[in-house]
Scaffold this active site. Structure first.
Site, PDB file in Angstrom:
ATOM      1  N   CYS A 112      38.686 -21.537  53.529  1.00  0.00           N
ATOM      2  CA  CYS A 112      38.722 -21.437  55.103  1.00  0.00           C
ATOM      3  C   CYS A 112      37.309 -21.020  55.538  1.00  0.00           C
ATOM      4  CB  CYS A 112      39.704 -20.238  55.473  1.00  0.00           C
ATOM      5  SG  CYS A 112      41.288 -20.825  54.898  1.00  0.00           S
ATOM      6  N   HIS A 240      37.219 -17.847  61.628  1.00  0.00           N
ATOM      7  CA  HIS A 240      37.958 -18.839  61.233  1.00  0.00           C
ATOM      8  C   HIS A 240      39.706 -18.501  61.892  1.00  0.00           C
ATOM      9  CE1 HIS A 240      41.386 -20.285  58.527  1.00  0.00           C
ATOM     10  NE2 HIS A 240      41.632 -19.453  58.014  1.00  0.00           N
ATOM     11  N   ASN A 271      46.443 -22.292  61.320  1.00  0.00           N
ATOM     12  CA  ASN A 271      45.515 -22.567  60.605  1.00  0.00           C
ATOM     13  C   ASN A 271      44.884 -23.768  59.990  1.00  0.00           C
ATOM     14  OD1 ASN A 271      43.717 -21.827  58.229  1.00  0.00           O
ATOM     15  ND2 ASN A 271      44.893 -19.818  57.755  1.00  0.00           N
TER      16      ASN A 271
END
Length: 315
Positions: A112, A240, A271
């Site tokens: 990520c 993120h 996500n």
């Protein structure tokens, strides 16, 4: 060389949108449960499009927005944790699709935080004189890693890509990409894992949540300090897109100014791991919510447990 700057951004998401109600037909969940825990309403899921397809689409848009051509690129970096092919790597495959000739091309996997890592390495290469103009891409097909019977993970992730064209600054100009703050806690690497030949993602959700909400704000402030800027001077914060509660917790501890824009694309995209920062950043610029020259803090974190962040100037 005085540094580098982002000259343009681009993003791409596959057309299929999976709503929370759609997920409720697949697994024991509902819209309220998902929105309460992670803040997500929809996510995009790739069907016939490969990871290279997603990355190439985003890169083409970034190039078009920059006014540059593929022939002017000499470095291609792709941040991803969902590449299936080991050779050629994703960066080389994207370069071939775009018609980039003889570039340095490599993939980077810090999950990520991948885009911020990739952006830093491209900036370092340009500062060192090893490259002049780079394509930096974050791209993921997270749906390839999902167990659609596991509601703790399948409700969270989506697919997409974002890209930036990065080039050398004129001598003496203020750097458009600030010093990176990066690191990891490898002893806690089992908190988020994607393992096996038929990979499935699993994570210790509460452990990651506590780490992100208690440990990361000081590191994000450190990135501002290295860039010589106070968090109150930032015009944008693009973390993120892990979880809306995490985003709001970190933003609340940073001391941002009242007019700072905080990216919350997780609500609509889920996500998307290494794609989430460039995807969210590109959307903010496209909508005119940020202006050229605005200082923006990018901060990635997650699997590894790795983190990276830097202050950039908005293209």
């Amino acid at each position: 060389m005085s540094g580098s700057r982002i000259v343009a951004l681009g993003h791409y998401q596959p057309p299929k949108v999976l709503t929370n109600d759609g997920l409720a037909a697949l697994v024991d969940t509902d819209d309220e449960w998902i929105r309460t825990r992670v803040g997500i309403r929809t996510r995009h899921i790739a069907e016939d499009e490969s990871l290279v397809d997603l990355a190439t689409e985003a890169a083409q848009k970034a190039l078009a927005n920059s006014g540059r051509t593929a022939a002017e690129i000499d470095l291609v970096v792709v941040a991803t944790c969902t590449a299936i092919e080991r050779s050629p790597n994703t960066a080389a495959a994207v370069a071939a699709r775009l018609g980039v000739r003889s570039p340095a091309a490599y993939d980077i996997n810090t999950v990520c935080s991948g885009f911020s890592y990739a952006l830093a390495t491209a900036d370092h290469a340009i500062r060192a004189g090893a490259a002049r103009r780079a394509l930096v891409i974050g791209a993921e097909r997270m749906s390839d890693t999902l167990d659609w019977t596991d509601r703790s993970t399948c409700v969270i992730f989506g697919d997409g890509a974002g890209a930036a064209v990065v080039e050398a600054q004129e001598e003496g100009a203020e750097p458009g990409i600030g010093p990176v703050v990066w690191g990891s806690e490898p002893e806690r690497g089992d908190a988020v894992v994607i393992t096996g030949w038929d990979p499935v993602i699993s994570q210790q959700g509460q452990s990651v949540f506590r780490w992100a909400t208690t440990q990361l704000a000081p590191l994000a402030r450190q990135a501002c300090e290295r860039a010589g800027i106070d968090p109150s001077e930032l015009k944008g914060f693009v973390p993120h897109q892990a979880n809306l509660r995490i985003i709001d917790a970190i933003a609340g501890k940073l001391g941002l100014g009242a007019d700072a824009v905080v990216a919350r694309d997780v609500v609509h995209s889920g996500n998307t791991s290494a794609a989430s920062i460039p995807l969210a950043f590109s959307k903010l610029v496209e909508r005119g919510e940020l202006s050229p020259g605005d200082p923006v803090l990018l901060f990635g974190f997650g699997g590894g447990l790795a983190y990276a962040g830097q202050v950039v100037r908005c293209p």
